[in-house]
Design a protein around this motif. Sequence first.
Motif, short mmCIF file in Angstrom:
data_model
loop_
_atom_site.label_atom_id
_atom_site.label_comp_id
_atom_site.label_asym_id
_atom_site.label_seq_id
_atom_site.Cartn_x
_atom_site.Cartn_y
_atom_site.Cartn_z
N ALA A 225 -25.39 -31.72 -11.82
CA ALA A 225 -24.01 -31.64 -11.36
C ALA A 225 -23.78 -32.75 -10.35
O ALA A 225 -24.72 -33.21 -9.68
CB ALA A 225 -23.70 -30.27 -10.74
N ILE B 131 -23.96 -24.99 -9.11
CA ILE B 131 -23.60 -25.30 -10.49
C ILE B 131 -24.79 -25.88 -11.25
O ILE B 131 -25.06 -25.50 -12.40
CB ILE B 131 -22.40 -26.26 -10.51
N ASP C 216 -22.40 -31.01 -15.67
CA ASP C 216 -21.10 -30.44 -15.39
C ASP C 216 -20.00 -31.44 -15.73
O ASP C 216 -20.25 -32.59 -16.12
CB ASP C 216 -21.01 -30.00 -13.93
N TYR D 258 -19.51 -18.04 -11.57
CA TYR D 258 -18.58 -18.95 -12.25
C TYR D 258 -18.21 -18.35 -13.60
O TYR D 258 -19.06 -18.17 -14.46
CB TYR D 258 -19.22 -20.33 -12.42
N LEU E 123 -17.60 -21.91 -16.79
CA LEU E 123 -18.28 -23.16 -16.45
C LEU E 123 -18.36 -24.02 -17.71
O LEU E 123 -18.83 -23.57 -18.75
CB LEU E 123 -19.68 -22.86 -15.92
#
Length: 376
Positions: free
Chosen positions: A256, A274, A290, A316, A319
């Motif tokens: 990410a 993330i 991401d 999340y 995502l």
Amino acid sequence: MTGSPAESSRAAQQRVEAVLLGGARKYTRDQVCAKAGVPIERATALWRALGFATVGDDAVVFTDSDAEALRMTDELMRAGIMEPELATASARMLGQHLSRLAEWQVHVLRDVLAANPELFADERQLGRFVERLVPDLERMQNYAWRRHLAAFAGRALAAPGEDLESRSEVVGFADMVGFTSLTRRSTEDELVTVVDRFDMMTAEVVAENHGRIVKMLGDEVLFVADSPRDGARIALLLLDRARADTELPDLRAGLAYGRVLSRFGDIYGSVVNIASRLTSVARPGTVLIDRELAIMLADSDEFVIRHRRPVSVRGYHRLRPSVLRRAGAEAPSLVDSVHQRAAELLGLGQENQEPEGMPSIALTPDPGRRRRGRRG
């Protein structure tokens, strides 16, 4: 050397301790604070932060080196170079990292003694060996520290005015697939071999591609890179090296990109979370990235990015991952092709992303929304 084995071991331990501590234990807590001219409350906070056990008021455990360290720290604070809170936090960080280093070095020393039992039979000979060894270890540690200090100083001076505690970086996790089941069917020696090979391989790959290892978590590595390309190269090369090593399980990775808070050698923020979540849903041998990193790498001829359908992970709700591959790599699998086609039909391609500044993920699910049945 005479006496029972227990007495011999105790004598050897005392000889080594005297060498390592730089002298004999001869002060209580009050006495060492008085000698250093440091309030006992401040000294106690520093010792606890360093990870040292609390001792009784009458325990004679401190040396002249302890008094000098307290005096030096107090002088730095008096000069305004180091705030008291910063001194405590720095001590905590040093204690955590150096305790691990000390544990590893003692294991090395133990192996040397096991291979040379005559050293342990004579505490004087053992003391002389440690006296020669410790300065070499200090020089090696000082060398590595100065090189890392120069590298970080170079980055800081190259970008004056940039906040070093919060900056945009690539955050990556890579972990060994099936490590838990591997621990059940492997001996301790086999697990040590696997972990050592993983540590060595990750250290080489991350360093060669201008990244930095934040920490090793047993079967997982957390690393950062300033450049999106360097971060992508690290993740892909880690997977390639593991695949080529018959003694290592396959890896999976998540990357990410965004603002990261760096504090005393560790990193924090949603970007870290993330990257971790992407790793948890990646298939073996796959790198998931991401949306932000996919945008940064979109124009690169070195990589191919294939969008996948949104996934729900802890924290999340939607995502949006993408699969990262090298350009010219083998054709995508049927599963990846289905994911890519579904992403295109759902309008998740680069050209249909939200405008800049809009959130790319929904952080909370809608608890009132009911699952709908399939329609003909």
